[in-house]
Design a protein around this motif. Structure first.
Motif, PDB file in Angstrom:
ATOM      1  N   LEU A 165       0.983  -0.826  -0.386  1.00  0.00           N
ATOM      2  CA  LEU A 165      -0.159   0.217   0.382  1.00  0.00           C
ATOM      3  C   LEU A 165       0.855   1.467   0.510  1.00  0.00           C
ATOM      4  CD1 LEU A 165      -2.534  -0.750   2.556  1.00  0.00           C
ATOM      5  CD2 LEU A 165      -2.930  -1.287   0.556  1.00  0.00           C
ATOM      6  N   LEU A 166       0.438   2.495  -0.330  1.00  0.00           N
ATOM      7  CA  LEU A 166       0.876   3.807  -0.460  1.00  0.00           C
ATOM      8  C   LEU A 166       0.732   4.058   0.566  1.00  0.00           C
ATOM      9  CD1 LEU A 166       1.944   6.520  -1.522  1.00  0.00           C
ATOM     10  CD2 LEU A 166       0.275   7.139  -1.666  1.00  0.00           C
ATOM     11  N   LYS A 167       1.537   4.006   1.976  1.00  0.00           N
ATOM     12  CA  LYS A 167       1.765   4.388   3.280  1.00  0.00           C
ATOM     13  C   LYS A 167       2.299   6.035   3.578  1.00  0.00           C
ATOM     14  CE  LYS A 167       4.038   1.215   5.774  1.00  0.00           C
ATOM     15  NZ  LYS A 167       3.969  -0.362   6.272  1.00  0.00           N
ATOM     16  N   ILE A 168       0.744   6.589   4.236  1.00  0.00           N
ATOM     17  CA  ILE A 168       1.935   7.872   4.207  1.00  0.00           C
ATOM     18  C   ILE A 168       0.542   7.931   5.259  1.00  0.00           C
ATOM     19  CG2 ILE A 168       2.585   8.307   2.270  1.00  0.00           C
ATOM     20  CD1 ILE A 168      -0.738   9.285   1.056  1.00  0.00           C
ATOM     21  N   LEU A 169       1.395   9.902   6.091  1.00  0.00           N
ATOM     22  CA  LEU A 169       0.652  10.417   6.830  1.00  0.00           C
ATOM     23  C   LEU A 169      -0.184  11.487   6.578  1.00  0.00           C
ATOM     24  CD1 LEU A 169       2.802  10.707  10.462  1.00  0.00           C
ATOM     25  CD2 LEU A 169       1.593   8.764   9.486  1.00  0.00           C
ATOM     26  N   PHE A 170      -1.241  11.559   7.239  1.00  0.00           N
ATOM     27  CA  PHE A 170      -1.723  12.814   5.799  1.00  0.00           C
ATOM     28  C   PHE A 170      -0.785  14.294   6.435  1.00  0.00           C
ATOM     29  CE2 PHE A 170      -4.692  16.645   6.151  1.00  0.00           C
ATOM     30  CZ  PHE A 170      -4.632  16.531   4.491  1.00  0.00           C
ATOM     31  N   GLU A 214     -11.623  13.615  11.005  1.00  0.00           N
ATOM     32  CA  GLU A 214     -12.337  14.302  10.333  1.00  0.00           C
ATOM     33  C   GLU A 214     -11.956  14.828   8.835  1.00  0.00           C
ATOM     34  OE1 GLU A 214     -14.773  17.854  11.296  1.00  0.00           O
ATOM     35  OE2 GLU A 214     -15.682  16.819  12.761  1.00  0.00           O
ATOM     36  N   LEU A 215     -10.412  14.950   9.030  1.00  0.00           N
ATOM     37  CA  LEU A 215      -9.690  15.323   8.044  1.00  0.00           C
ATOM     38  C   LEU A 215      -9.330  13.830   7.152  1.00  0.00           C
ATOM     39  CD1 LEU A 215      -6.298  17.358   8.883  1.00  0.00           C
ATOM     40  CD2 LEU A 215      -8.243  18.176   7.133  1.00  0.00           C
ATOM     41  N   LEU A 216      -9.091  13.118   7.675  1.00  0.00           N
ATOM     42  CA  LEU A 216      -8.974  11.966   7.168  1.00  0.00           C
ATOM     43  C   LEU A 216     -10.474  11.096   6.573  1.00  0.00           C
ATOM     44  CD1 LEU A 216      -6.592   9.838   9.946  1.00  0.00           C
ATOM     45  CD2 LEU A 216      -6.011  10.982   7.793  1.00  0.00           C
ATOM     46  N   VAL A 236     -10.485   9.466   2.299  1.00  0.00           N
ATOM     47  CA  VAL A 236     -11.709   8.486   2.225  1.00  0.00           C
ATOM     48  C   VAL A 236     -12.692   8.498   0.885  1.00  0.00           C
ATOM     49  CG1 VAL A 236      -9.999   6.930   4.241  1.00  0.00           C
ATOM     50  CG2 VAL A 236     -12.164   8.185   4.524  1.00  0.00           C
ATOM     51  N   LYS A 237     -13.251  10.205   0.939  1.00  0.00           N
ATOM     52  CA  LYS A 237     -14.627  10.574   1.150  1.00  0.00           C
ATOM     53  C   LYS A 237     -13.939  10.873  -0.908  1.00  0.00           C
ATOM     54  CE  LYS A 237     -17.792  10.961   4.079  1.00  0.00           C
ATOM     55  NZ  LYS A 237     -18.846  12.636   4.666  1.00  0.00           N
ATOM     56  N   LYS A 238     -13.604  11.239  -0.629  1.00  0.00           N
ATOM     57  CA  LYS A 238     -13.090  11.908  -1.923  1.00  0.00           C
ATOM     58  C   LYS A 238     -12.619  11.124  -2.780  1.00  0.00           C
ATOM     59  CE  LYS A 238     -12.369  17.227  -1.736  1.00  0.00           C
ATOM     60  NZ  LYS A 238     -11.394  18.217  -2.543  1.00  0.00           N
ATOM     61  N   LEU A 270      -4.210   2.172  -0.716  1.00  0.00           N
ATOM     62  CA  LEU A 270      -3.902   3.698   0.399  1.00  0.00           C
ATOM     63  C   LEU A 270      -3.715   2.922   1.811  1.00  0.00           C
ATOM     64  CD1 LEU A 270      -3.318   6.598   0.978  1.00  0.00           C
ATOM     65  CD2 LEU A 270      -5.552   7.329   0.740  1.00  0.00           C
ATOM     66  N   PHE A 271      -2.505   3.168   2.209  1.00  0.00           N
ATOM     67  CA  PHE A 271      -2.325   2.679   4.101  1.00  0.00           C
ATOM     68  C   PHE A 271      -2.344   4.576   4.123  1.00  0.00           C
ATOM     69  CE2 PHE A 271      -0.725   1.030   7.484  1.00  0.00           C
ATOM     70  CZ  PHE A 271      -1.463   1.006   8.503  1.00  0.00           C
ATOM     71  N   LEU A 272      -3.849   5.602   4.963  1.00  0.00           N
ATOM     72  CA  LEU A 272      -3.326   6.199   5.622  1.00  0.00           C
ATOM     73  C   LEU A 272      -4.033   6.761   6.998  1.00  0.00           C
ATOM     74  CD1 LEU A 272      -3.565   9.474   4.711  1.00  0.00           C
ATOM     75  CD2 LEU A 272      -5.751   9.204   4.909  1.00  0.00           C
TER      76      LEU A 272
END
Lengths: 426, 253
Positions: free
Chosen positions: A55-60, A121-123, A127-129, A106-108
């Motif tokens: 997965l694309l493993k990132i922090l927001f 809420e940001l996360l 995922v909604k987008k 994605l792994f967020l």
């Protein structure tokens, strides 16, 4: 800051989270959307440390208000460069990588900005987008401890897997290293997710178009080696998480000292080796029908680094051996050192056609180096009948590896072989 | 006796029909593809023509006796391009018909195991290819991937990418076997394809490649470098097709 610069900072910030799996979900797409998910998961690459990249493993963002002393992103770590993605950047990266088959999804995760609810809420927005952009691949979202359950429930409808990190094995060590985090903030949402999962599953059975909720289940991670907690405590917790919280996976991350920290560290053993042994014990829990109390006891609470946990169990229970591979049940086969799940299934299938012999066992995948002391074939022993636990253990150990710097002929006879004779080695 | 078939799977089945019909001890027959034939001096050679009727009979019998899974495995084993595939198939079936229904699961039998190994190698590589194939976006919105798998598994990865990358036009090119699969958002067709020459990439392609390499470099924990494990999981023979590992592309950085 360019997206590429942000990516370098926020991938760096996420790399100590070890979870990578993209398994447990089978969702097909259609021609109007991008992606699907594959039940067994798919590895797309292996990074220089040998770990799978799925997965694309990132922090927001890694701008975190907390100051957990084991964490690289703690507020007081002044050397750490900070960055923050925009939701659109994450969506574009994920879809661009996915279309090129770099990733499964994605792994967020994120550092905590302002407060847990704001971060969650940001996360959720990301995922909604992502789903609104018709992305149908795998999404693993980290739940932020302390976030409102309503937000967790909303997010669960968009993702495949959710995880809330338990971070440290005991409440005491949590208090010591992460004073701002509360144990209950981690356990309560796990229970909540579990409940919701079964609720939505029931709904799904009634209505064809009911939304799914975390179809690939939840996982968690705990850090090993940052505190003095013994292995027994760790696998006891894992067992409880599997049984009571119905978790799919518990990940163990051996502690990497990042920056200066005032941390109490357990006995100085090879941490990677320890992590490896704990994973082996974890597999015994999940796939081999072992209980935590069979693997370790309060009296000897740490795993032996020399032989794997199943061998350790077998050496303590020699009265159960040797087992006859042609007679014992499947569950008993799984208890034999050197016999794995796949091999045990092969043995069961092949046994129907007649008794198996040692040479066939070897070809079918039995690791005879360990198994030979514990099995017979239709009553016949392999020839190794030594049953003293101490000697047995010695016999199963790997011979010490020869030193890495092999002498070259040039080093032995510099006069005869002038120059740098790389090719000549003895 | 050395039986010779034309190299097609149908040809192999049709030769098997003849071999079973001719009877004889299992050790006295071998089955080789015509292009791999080395003339045996002392052994008689029998060239088998491909007879769809015979091959259908064998296929039906395999399906009826051992089920669709066993047939799938034979198909995979064929794609291994193993020079001894014909003989392995013959010996495996010879044993399997003696043992009956679930014989293909009896891996303690050397002949059945031999064919299983061919199947397993292909199944394994085709699974890892689902992860390792890399697409680049060309300037007309076509996603192009080239690869050179050890086994002939282009056909096995197509359903996966057809389902996954359903809303984009793509080409997967096996440059070793000089053939490619083309997907136009509706159907896939396979045809011969030679070297495609210099590619005309889309304007954003290099940015994504660069970002992927950035990600690849930064996700590794440097304190735990483990090149041996990396190579074991991702053999070097695949590296030249990987955006993140291809050294010639790294020079552009």
């Amino acid at each position: 800051m360019t997206a590429n610069e942000k990516l370098s900072i926020l991938a760096d910030a996420a790399k100590y989270d070890v979870s990578c799996s993209s398994s447990g979900s089978a969702r097909s797409g259609d021609k109007t959307m991008l992606g699907n998910t594959a039940m067994p998961g798919i590895c797309h690459s292996y990074s220089d440390d040998g770990r799978c990249i799925s997965l694309l493993k990132i922090l927001f963002t890694n701008k975190c208000i907390y100051d957990c002393s084991y964490c690289i992103n703690r507020q007081s770590n002044a050397e750490m460069p900070r960055a923050e993605f925009t939701p659109d950047e994450v969506v574009d990266l994920t879809i661009g990588f996915y279309r090129r088959n770099y990733i499964e999804g994605l792994f967020l995760s994120s550092g905590v900005v302002r407060n847990p609810n704001y971060t969650m809420e940001l996360l959720l927005l990301v995922v909604k987008k992502l789903r609104a952009a018709r992305f149908n691949g795998y999404v693993h979202l980290k739940g932020i401890p302390g976030a409102d359950h309503m937000l967790i429930e909303e997010a669960g409808k968009y993702v495949d897997r959710m995880s809330i990190n338990i971070e440290l094995p005991t409440t005491q060590s949590l208090r010591l290293l992460a004073p701002e985090k509360k144990r209950l903030d981690m356990i309560a949402p796990m229970g909540f997710i579990k409940e919701k999962m079964s609720e939505y599953k029931a709904l799904g059975r009634q209505f064809k178009n009911a939304p799914t909720f975390v179809p690939a289940g939840q996982s968690t991670q705990l850090i090993v080696g940052a505190t003095a907690d013994p292995d027994y405590k760790i696998i006891k917790i894992s067992e409880a998480l599997y049984k009571r919280m119905a978790l799919k996976r518990v990940y163990y991350s051996s502690y990497v000292p990042v920056g200066r920290t005032a941390i109490t560290v357990g006995p100085s053993i090879d941490l990677l080796k320890r992590e490896h042994r704990i994973y082996q014990a974890d597999w015994l829990l999940r796939y081999y029908g072992f209980t935590a109390d069979e693997i370790l006891t309060p009296e000897s609470p740490n795993l032996d680094m020399d032989v794997d946990p199943k061998c350790q169990w077998a050496l303590r229970n020699l009265h159960l051996f040797p087992m006859d591979v042609n007679r014992v049940t499947f569950l008993e086969l799984l208890r034999i050192p050197g016999v794995g799940n796949v091999t045990a299934r092969r043995i069961m299938a092949a046994r129907r056609f007649g008794p198996l012999h040692f040479d066939a066992l070897k070809k079918m995948g039995v690791v005879m180096k360990r198994a030979k002391y514990f099995i017979t074939c239709s009553g016949k022993p392999f020839g190794a009948s030594d049953m003293d636990p101490f000697r047995l253990k010695q016999l199963m150990l790997d011979a010490p590896k020869p030193l890495n710097n092999q002498l070259s002929l040039y080093e032995l006879y510099p006069g005869q072989f002038g120059g740098n004779q790389n090719g000549l080695r003895i | 006796m050395v039986y010779v078939y034309d190299g097609s799977l149908e040809g192999a089945f049709s030769a098997i029909y003849q071999m079973f019909h001719d009877k004889g001890d299992v050790n006295s027959h071998t089955l080789v593809a015509s292009e791999g034939l080395q003339y045996a001096i002392f052994e008689p050679v029998k060239t088998c023509e491909t007879q769809p009727e015979w091959s259908n009979k064998v296929v039906q019998s395999i399906l009826d006796t051992f089920g669709p899974e066993a047939f799938r495995r034979i198909g995979y084993a064929y794609l291994s391009e193993d020079a001894a595939f014909g003989t392995k198939l013959y010996r495996c079936l010879k044993r399997a018909y003696k043992l009956g229904e679930r014989a293909m699961e009896n891996l303690s039998d050397p002949d059945i195991l031999a064919l299983y190994k061919c199947y397993n190698a292909v199944a394994r590589e085709s699974h890892s290819m689902m992860g390792l194939i890399r697409f680049s976006e060309l300037n007309k919105g076509i996603y192009y991937a080239h690869f050179e798998p050890t086994y002939d598994l282009l056909g096995l990865v197509i359903p996966h990418f057809k389902a996954r990358l359903a809303d984009q036009i793509w080409v997967i090119h096996d440059t070793k076997r000089k053939k490619a699969a083309f997907y136009n958002k509706e159907t896939v067709h396979i045809s011969d394809l030679d070297d495609v020459g210099a590619l005309d990439f889309s304007s954003v392609e290099m940015d994504f490649q660069k970002m992927w390499r950035t990600y690849f470099d930064h996700i590794a924990i440097i304190e735990r470098k483990n090149p041996k494990l990396q190579q074991q999981k991702m053999p070097k023979k695949y590296w030249k097709f990987l955006t993140e590992k291809d050294l010639s592309k790294n020079l552009l950085k």
